[in-house]
Design a protein around this motif. Structure first.
Motif, PDB file in Angstrom:
ATOM      1  N   LYS B  38       0.857  -1.183   0.000  1.00 27.80           N
ATOM      2  CA  LYS B  38       0.000   0.000   0.000  1.00 27.80           C
ATOM      3  C   LYS B  38       0.892   1.232   0.000  1.00 27.80           C
ATOM      4  O   LYS B  38       1.886   1.294   0.728  1.00 27.80           O
ATOM      5  CB  LYS B  38      -0.870  -0.016   1.261  1.00 27.80           C
ATOM      6  CG  LYS B  38      -1.650   1.254   1.534  1.00 27.80           C
ATOM      7  CD  LYS B  38      -2.389   1.130   2.868  1.00 27.80           C
ATOM      8  CE  LYS B  38      -3.145   2.399   3.207  1.00 27.80           C
ATOM      9  NZ  LYS B  38      -3.835   2.291   4.523  1.00 27.80           N
ATOM     10  N   PRO B  40       0.080   5.119   0.561  1.00 33.26           N
ATOM     11  CA  PRO B  40      -0.832   6.253   0.790  1.00 33.26           C
ATOM     12  C   PRO B  40      -0.230   7.532   0.238  1.00 33.26           C
ATOM     13  O   PRO B  40       0.903   7.531  -0.247  1.00 33.26           O
ATOM     14  CB  PRO B  40      -0.942   6.282   2.320  1.00 33.26           C
ATOM     15  CG  PRO B  40       0.295   5.619   2.813  1.00 33.26           C
ATOM     16  CD  PRO B  40       0.710   4.620   1.774  1.00 33.26           C
ATOM     17  N   ASP B  86      -7.931   3.599   3.901  1.00 30.07           N
ATOM     18  CA  ASP B  86      -7.496   2.633   2.887  1.00 30.07           C
ATOM     19  C   ASP B  86      -7.256   3.311   1.541  1.00 30.07           C
ATOM     20  O   ASP B  86      -6.732   2.681   0.624  1.00 30.07           O
ATOM     21  CB  ASP B  86      -8.549   1.534   2.717  1.00 30.07           C
ATOM     22  CG  ASP B  86      -8.720   0.680   3.962  1.00 30.07           C
ATOM     23  OD1 ASP B  86      -9.824   0.140   4.153  1.00 30.07           O
ATOM     24  OD2 ASP B  86      -7.753   0.562   4.747  1.00 30.07           O
ATOM     25  N   THR B  87      -7.658   4.563   1.417  1.00 25.81           N
ATOM     26  CA  THR B  87      -7.401   5.305   0.179  1.00 25.81           C
ATOM     27  C   THR B  87      -5.900   5.364  -0.068  1.00 25.81           C
ATOM     28  O   THR B  87      -5.136   5.875   0.749  1.00 25.81           O
ATOM     29  CB  THR B  87      -7.975   6.730   0.268  1.00 25.81           C
ATOM     30  OG1 THR B  87      -9.403   6.643   0.297  1.00 25.81           O
ATOM     31  CG2 THR B  87      -7.546   7.585  -0.920  1.00 25.81           C
ATOM     32  N   ALA B  88      -5.474   4.808  -1.192  1.00 29.52           N
ATOM     33  CA  ALA B  88      -4.035   4.686  -1.473  1.00 29.52           C
ATOM     34  C   ALA B  88      -3.859   4.050  -2.836  1.00 29.52           C
ATOM     35  O   ALA B  88      -4.816   3.613  -3.468  1.00 29.52           O
ATOM     36  CB  ALA B  88      -3.347   3.810  -0.420  1.00 29.52           C
TER      37      ALA B  88
END
Lengths: 112, 117
Positions: B38, B40, B86-88
């Motif tokens: 991930k 971000p 979780d935006t990434a």
């Protein structure tokens, strides 16, 4: 315990200038890596050092040189910067024979 | 040489819902590792989950789980109860069994996930 540190965080170069990106880790890791990240390309390996005293080319080594100065430090040098080297550069490290790589915060490099 | 393909450039999901991110890969190796990372907006690369190819059981880490289909060379990530954090950008990655020159990650191009409030 700072993990993997990179300097500088941002840099603007003119075409033809040279510079060295610095990377250091304090986790006593054997292996270190340099990646570049370009939009729509993911991360691509430039060079890596499996252990102190060794370095090898990755997927996109042209235009770069590296030095594994000691176990902690792995530097990336651009001898004559080109606009195509505008990118975000990540250093990473890992224990030998381990799967997990720990990444630094990255350096955003712009070549004009 | 290994290749990793993420064909969806962007996805969007409502907060609290479930989303699945797709990844396929190509390799002639029988044993290897697969990862989801991930990234971000802070740019930091964070390991989300890993899967060893020799394990049939799908890996799970809290709200994150994978669907690993070795024969199909497919490795999807499911995020349950999506949260704004979780935006990434999410990257799928491949590694041969680590050791010396093998300890190199091959990344897909990434997918941008947006979680809507």
């Amino acid at each position: 315990n700072a993990g993997v540190t990179q300097t500088p965080k941002f840099q603007v170069l003119k075409t033809g200038q040279s510079m060295t990106l610095q990377c250091a880790q304090d986790m006593n890791h054997n292996s270190m890596y340099w990646y570049r990240q370009d939009p729509g390309m993911g991360l691509r390996l430039i060079y890596y050092s499996a252990s102190e005293g060794t370095t090898d080319k990755g997927e996109v080594p042209n235009g770069y040189n590296v030095s594994r100065l000691n176990k902690r430090e792995f530097s990336l040098r651009l001898e004559s910067a080109a606009p195509s080297q505008t990118s975000v550069y990540f250093c990473a490290s890992s224990v030998a024979d381990a799967y997990e790589q720990y990444f630094g915060p990255g350096t955003r490099l712009t070549v004009t | 040489a290994q290749t990793v393909t993420q064909s969806q450039p962007e996805m969007s999901v409502q907060e609290a819902e479930t989303v699945t991110l797709s990844c396929t890969y190509d390799t002639s190796e029988n044993n290897y590792y697969l990862f989801w990372y991930k990234q971000p907006p802070s740019r930091q690369m964070i390991l989300v989950i890993r899967q060893e190819a020799y394990k049939q059981q799908n890996a799970t880490e809290n709200r994150f789980s994978v669907n690993f289909q070795k024969a199909a060379k497919s490795f999807s990530l499911k995020i349950s109860d999506s949260q704004l954090g979780d935006t990434a950008m999410y990257f799928c990655a491949f590694m041969k069994p680590p050791g010396g020159a093998n300890s190199k990650l091959t990344f897909g191009k990434g997918i941008t996930l947006s979680v809507r409030p």
